[in-house]
Scaffold this active site. Structure first.
Site, short mmCIF file in Angstrom:
data_model
loop_
_atom_site.label_atom_id
_atom_site.label_comp_id
_atom_site.label_asym_id
_atom_site.label_seq_id
_atom_site.Cartn_x
_atom_site.Cartn_y
_atom_site.Cartn_z
N ASN A 111 0.79 -1.24 0.02
CA ASN A 111 0.02 0.01 -0.08
C ASN A 111 0.86 1.18 0.02
OD1 ASN A 111 -2.02 -2.04 0.22
ND2 ASN A 111 -2.69 -1.36 2.22
N THR A 156 -14.70 37.67 -32.66
CA THR A 156 -15.62 37.28 -31.26
C THR A 156 -17.01 36.74 -31.77
OG1 THR A 156 -16.77 39.38 -31.19
CG2 THR A 156 -14.86 39.35 -29.70
N HIS A 157 -17.34 35.59 -31.33
CA HIS A 157 -18.53 34.98 -31.92
C HIS A 157 -18.44 34.25 -33.21
CE1 HIS A 157 -20.98 36.99 -28.73
NE2 HIS A 157 -20.28 38.05 -29.10
N SER A 278 -6.06 12.20 -48.77
CA SER A 278 -7.20 11.24 -48.81
C SER A 278 -7.13 10.07 -49.68
CB SER A 278 -8.74 12.24 -49.14
OG SER A 278 -9.45 11.21 -49.75
N LYS A 284 -6.99 16.62 -51.57
CA LYS A 284 -7.17 16.91 -50.24
C LYS A 284 -5.62 16.71 -49.43
CE LYS A 284 -10.77 15.83 -47.93
NZ LYS A 284 -11.63 16.88 -47.10
N ASN A 286 -5.28 16.85 -45.36
CA ASN A 286 -6.29 17.15 -44.16
C ASN A 286 -5.47 17.27 -43.01
OD1 ASN A 286 -8.59 16.30 -45.67
ND2 ASN A 286 -8.11 14.19 -45.52
N GLU A 291 -6.81 17.53 -35.45
CA GLU A 291 -8.13 17.12 -35.16
C GLU A 291 -8.00 15.94 -34.30
OE1 GLU A 291 -10.76 16.88 -39.22
OE2 GLU A 291 -8.53 15.92 -39.51
N1 ARG Z 1 -2.03 -3.38 -7.42
C1 ARG Z 1 -2.29 -2.44 -6.18
C2 ARG Z 1 -2.60 -1.28 -6.45
O1 ARG Z 1 -2.49 -0.61 -7.73
C3 ARG Z 1 -1.09 -2.69 -5.39
C4 ARG Z 1 -1.41 -2.50 -3.92
C5 ARG Z 1 -1.97 -3.66 -3.54
N2 ARG Z 1 -2.44 -3.74 -2.17
C6 ARG Z 1 -3.32 -4.57 -1.80
N3 ARG Z 1 -3.49 -4.40 -0.62
N4 ARG Z 1 -3.86 -5.69 -2.28
O2 ARG Z 1 -3.09 -0.59 -5.75
#
Ligand code: ARG
Length: 465
Positions: A111, A156-157, A278, A284, A286, A291
Site C-alpha cells: 500500500n 468574437t462569436h 485522402s 485533399k 487534411n 483533429e
Molecule cells: N496493485 C495494487 C494497486 O495498484 C497494489 C497494492 C495492492 N495492495 C493490496 N492490499 N492488495 O493499488
C-alpha cells in the site's frame, strides 16, 4: 503456479478468473524503475535501522539492479499469477539472492509501496510535461517574432471584430501554456511527498528513518498521516485536472488550425509532414494532427471524471479500487505528452498566408469601432458615436461597400464632425497601433509582452539578431 504472498492464511487456491481479474501487471509493469528505486531506498533504511546486515543490504541492492536490467532486456517474463510489478520484482529477487530477499518487505506494505511508485512516476511525468510546454512556448514566441508585423482579423462569436497582430494571437496561447506550467508545478509540490513508512495503514512498527528516505528519493516532504498516505490520490486527480485544462488549450488551438487551414479561411498551411491525404479525393490535405489532438482531449477529461468518481465513496484507508488510478493516469499522461510533442514539432513548419489574413481585414467592417472612437475624439459621447457609425455601416451594407469606400460627403450626412482625416483612422494598422494599453495589440505593447515571455523562457538575446 507462483505462491501467493498471503498463502499462510488461505486453504483454497485463487480462482484463475480472479487471478486475471485482479492482476495489474499488464499496466503497472511500467512502474518497474520506480519500484526498484523505492526498494533500493528501503534497503538502505532497513540497513540503517540494523534490520539488514551490510552484506544483506549490498546483496539485495545488487539483486534489484539485476532485476532492473532483466526487465530492460526483456528477459523477465510477466505473469498474471504474480499479480503486480511489486510481486514480480520480489519474486525474481528471491530467485537471484535467496534468503535475504524475504527481509526486503520488512516494515513495508504494497500500500505504501504503490503510492511511492506512483509519486516517483508522476514527478517525472510532470517534469517532462513542463519541459514540453516550455518548448512549445518558445516555438510560439519565435513565430510571434518572425511574423511581428502580420495583422489578421480578431474574432468574437467567430465574426470578424477588430484587427490584431498575429503575434498577439500567438502570445495568447503562450499565456495559457504558462498557466498550465504553473498548475503543474503546484501539483508537483503535492506529488513530491514521501509515503514510505506508512506501511499498510497505521505506520511501520520498525524504527525507519523517513527523513533519510525522503533525502535518498529527492522528496521535499514526508506524509504526516499514515492513513492518508496510503489512500490519498488527490495528487493524481490534481494532475488530471491540470492535464485536462492543458488539453483544452491544445484543443482550442487545434480547432483554430483546422479552421485556418480550410479553403474558407486559408490563413495557414500545415507542413506536409504533419498533414495527411485522402484515399479517394486526390486534392485533399487534411489536418489530422490537430483533429486528433482535439479528439483526444475528451479522453483526458474522462479520466479526470473517472478518478473523482472512483474516489468519492472510499472509506479510509487503502481499498483495491485505487488500482484503477493507474490505467487512467498512464493514458492521460501519455496523451498529454504526445500532444505536446507533436504540437511543438508541427508549429515551426506552419506556413503563414499573410496576404490572406490581411485581405480578410478589408471586408466585414472591422474598422467600425475606429469610426466611433474617431467621433469620440472629436467630442461626441460614445453612445451617440456608436449610433452614428451604425447608420453609416447600414448605408455601406446597402451600397455593398466598406465604410472607407463611402464618399466623404455621404459620411458627413451622419455627422459634421467627420473630416478627411477619418480615412487614415480607418486603416487596420492604425487601429492596431492605437491599442497601446498594457496587454493590447499595438507594436510596443506586444514587444514588451514578447520580451517578458523571452525572459521567462530563458530566450533573452534570441530576438536581437
Ligand atoms: N496493485 C495494487 C494497486 O495498484 C497494489 C497494492 C495492492 N495492495 C493490496 N492490499 N492488495 O493499488
Amino acid at each position: 503456479m507462483a505462491e501467493k504472498l498471503w498463502k499462510g492464511r488461505f486453504s483454497e487456491k485463487t480462482a484463475p478468473v480472479v487471478e486475471r481479474f485482479t492482476s495489474s501487471i499488464d499496466f503497472d509493469r511500467r512502474l518497474y524503475r520506480y519500484d526498484i528505486e523505492g526498494s533500493i531506498a528501503h534497503c538502505r533504511l532497513l540497513a540503517r535501522a540494523g534490520i539488514l546486515t551490510p552484506e544483506e543490504e549490498e546483496a539485495l541492492i545488487d539483486g534489484l539492479n539485476r532485476v532492473r536490467r532483466e526487465i530492460e532486456n526483456g528477459t523477465l517474463a510477466f505473469d498474471d499469477t504474480l499479480e503486480d510489478i511489486h510481486t514480480h520484482v520480489e519474486a525474481r529477487l528471491t530467485e537471484l539472492v535467496g534468503k535475504a530477499s524475504p527481509k526486503l518487505h520488512t516494515g513495508r506494505s504494497r500500500n505504501d509501496q504503490v503510492a511511492l511508485d506512483l509519486r516517483l512516476y508522476l514527478r517525472d511525468v510532470v517534469d517532462e510535461a513542463v519541459r514540453r510546454l516550455e518548448d512549445l512556448q518558445r516555438v510560439l514566441v519565435r513565430l510571434a517574432r518572425e511574423h511581428f508585423e502580420v495583422l489578421l482579423p480578431g474574432y468574437t462569436h467567430l465574426q470578424r471584430a477588430q484587427p490584431v497582430r498575429l503575434a498577439h494571437h500567438f502570445l495568447a496561447y503562450v499565456e495559457m501554456f504558462a498557466r498550465d506550467v504553473a498548475r503543474l508545478l503546484a501539483c508537483r509540490g503535492r506529488v513530491n511527498v514521501l509515503p514510505l513508512g506508512a506501511a499498510a495503514l497505521a505506520g511501520t512498527a520498525y524504527p525507519l528513518d523517513r527523513a533519510y528516505a525522503a533525502e535518498l528519493l529527492g522528496f521535499e516532504g514526508i506524509s504526516a498521516n499514515s492513513l492518508d498516505a496510503v489512500s490519498d490520490r488527490d495528487f493524481v486527480i490534481e494532475f488530471l485536472a491540470a492535464a485536462s485544462i492543458c488539453m483544452m488549450h491544445l484543443s482550442r488551438f487545434s480547432e483554430e488550425l483546422v479552421l485556418w487551414s480550410s479553403s474558407e479561411f486559408h490563413f495557414i498551411e500545415l507542413p506536409d509532414a504533419f498533414a495527411t491525404g485522402s484515399s479517394i479525393m486526390p486534392q485533399k490535405k487534411n489536418p489530422d494532427v490537430p483533429e486528433l489532438v482535439r479528439g483526444k482531449t475528451g479522453r483526458v477529461y474522462g479520466h479526470l471524471l473517472a478518478q473523482l468518481t472512483m474516489m468519492k465513496g472510499l472509506p479510509l484507508s487503502y481499498n483495491r479500487d485505487l488500482q484503477e488510478d493507474k490505467p487512467a493516469l498512464f493514458d492521460a499522461a501519455d496523451t498529454l505528452l504526445s500532444c505536446l510533442e507533436v504540437f511543438g514539432q508541427m508549429l515551426p513548419g506552419l506556413r503563414i498566408r499573410r496576404e490572406r489574413m490581411e485581405a480578410a481585414l478589408r471586408s466585414g467592417y472591422l474598422n467600425a469601432t475606429e469610426m466611433a472612437d474617431y467621433l469620440v475624439r472629436k467630442g461626441l459621447a460614445f453612445r451617440e458615436a456608436h449610433h452614428v457609425t451604425g447608420e453609416a455601416v447600414r448605408l455601406a451594407i446597402e451600397k455593398g461597400c466598406e465604410l472607407n469606400e463611402l464618399p466623404l460627403a455621404e459620411l458627413r450626412r451622419f455627422s459634421k464632425l467627420i473630416e478627411e482625416d477619418l480615412f487614415a483612422c480607418l486603416e487596420p494598422r492604425s487601429a492596431v497601433e492605437r491599442r497601446a494599453v498594457v496587454g493590447g495589440t499595438a507594436g510596443p505593447a506586444v514587444q514588451s509582452a514578447l520580451e517578458a515571455a523571452e525572459r521567462r523562457l530563458g530566450m533573452a538575446g534570441e530576438g536581437d539578431g
